[in-house]
Design an enzyme around this catalytic site. Sequence first.
Site, PDB file in Angstrom:
ATOM      1  N   HIS A  78     -10.864  10.263  -9.240  1.00  0.00           N
ATOM      2  CA  HIS A  78     -11.508   9.544  -8.135  1.00  0.00           C
ATOM      3  C   HIS A  78     -11.116  10.198  -6.813  1.00  0.00           C
ATOM      4  O   HIS A  78     -10.142   9.805  -6.166  1.00  0.00           O
ATOM      5  CB  HIS A  78     -11.078   8.073  -8.152  1.00  0.00           C
TER       6      HIS A  78
ATOM      7  N   HIS B 177     -13.077  11.795  -3.308  1.00  0.00           N
ATOM      8  CA  HIS B 177     -14.263  12.108  -2.502  1.00  0.00           C
ATOM      9  C   HIS B 177     -14.016  13.440  -1.800  1.00  0.00           C
ATOM     10  O   HIS B 177     -13.034  13.589  -1.072  1.00  0.00           O
ATOM     11  CB  HIS B 177     -14.508  11.011  -1.476  1.00  0.00           C
TER      12      HIS B 177
ATOM     13  N   HIS C  43     -18.375   2.317  -8.003  1.00  0.00           N
ATOM     14  CA  HIS C  43     -17.386   1.589  -7.220  1.00  0.00           C
ATOM     15  C   HIS C  43     -17.683   0.088  -7.298  1.00  0.00           C
ATOM     16  O   HIS C  43     -18.786  -0.360  -6.990  1.00  0.00           O
ATOM     17  CB  HIS C  43     -17.443   2.017  -5.762  1.00  0.00           C
TER      18      HIS C  43
ATOM     19  N   GLU D  18     -13.410  -3.338  -5.327  1.00  0.00           N
ATOM     20  CA  GLU D  18     -12.512  -2.934  -4.255  1.00  0.00           C
ATOM     21  C   GLU D  18     -12.633  -3.937  -3.107  1.00  0.00           C
ATOM     22  O   GLU D  18     -11.623  -4.384  -2.557  1.00  0.00           O
ATOM     23  CB  GLU D  18     -12.857  -1.532  -3.761  1.00  0.00           C
TER      24      GLU D  18
ATOM     25  N   ASP E  76      -8.354   8.895  -3.850  1.00  0.00           N
ATOM     26  CA  ASP E  76      -9.514   8.387  -3.125  1.00  0.00           C
ATOM     27  C   ASP E  76      -9.903   9.327  -1.972  1.00  0.00           C
ATOM     28  O   ASP E  76     -10.758  10.189  -2.142  1.00  0.00           O
ATOM     29  CB  ASP E  76      -9.228   6.974  -2.615  1.00  0.00           C
ATOM     30  N   ASP E  77      -9.305   9.139  -0.821  1.00  0.00           N
ATOM     31  CA  ASP E  77      -9.563   9.962   0.373  1.00  0.00           C
ATOM     32  C   ASP E  77      -8.201  10.289   0.997  1.00  0.00           C
ATOM     33  O   ASP E  77      -7.832   9.693   2.027  1.00  0.00           O
ATOM     34  CB  ASP E  77     -10.439   9.214   1.377  1.00  0.00           C
TER      35      ASP E  77
END
Length: 328
Positions: A13, A15, A193, A196, A274-275
């Site tokens: 996961h 991005h 997604h 969340e 994630d980021d």
Amino acid sequence: MSDMARVKKVELHLHLEGAAQPDFIRQIAFEKKVDLSGIFTAQGGYDIHDFVHFLRVYEAATSVLTTPEDYARLTRSVLEASAGHGVVYCETFLSPDFCGGGDIGAWREYLSAMTEAADAAERDFGITMRGVITAVRHFGPDQAKRAARCAAETAGRMICGFGMAGDEKIGHVRDFSWSFDCAAEAGLPFTIHAGEWGGAQSVRETLDAYNPPRIGHGVEAISDPDLVARLADTGVVLECCPVSNVFLGVFPNWKSHPLASLREAGVKVTVSTDDPPFFHTNMSREYEALEQHFGWAETEFTEINQTALAAAFCDEETRARVAKRLES
């Protein structure tokens, strides 16, 4: 190098644009004479207030990435950084919305540039990248169709899945059925997604609509014991990003984060960033936090990596190659 950086890891996961370091974005902006000073803190990091503000900053940072060459540079930068923290395989979310606006011809050029950079990074850094084309939920169903067509047209070695990210409070998951049908016809598996920000109900609705083998995040399922049991029974894999969740306030602190509880309930969990630069994390820091707050050690880390590799959307030849790296 920290001890955790030496642990071989699989990340599902991530991005791609969200993994761009602030210095990288500043350099691209400088080259193009674009003023992005408003998205950075005085210390040079990304200035994030909450999730909605994060999306705005993310899209502003991405706005300077306008050519296939930009994305080639980004791909190499991200993979080199990930490899430095022990990642040997990563699946990155790639959005045609940011790569030519969903035009298939333009998307092919961007994908070619990213693929060439990823292949070079595998030779140079020992990390394999595969892409999951991702529609952006808050851009709406019509734009998602463009992303799905790009996914269907370029499915293959590099593009191994289809998904949806963005603000899960916008619209209904079934609004995107055309896009998921299109991707399914091309043989692409899904990750979506949910759970969340949309609560346990968003996870349930996503499972009911598309029965995906993986859910991005999914951690809010913990509030619904029947849903947790369903996830455990069906073997749906959660792509958990605990530092992201705590940073953005999905859960107020590590003590309240349900990752360990979900695993103990039999749910298949994995760990990703994630980021990462937006949330001041990397895969080493994720593992250090898991060790500190949950007492996880080699047994747990081996299990989540084996779970992640088994859930990866790549072909079997790639899976076998990555398995050997994990064993080494």
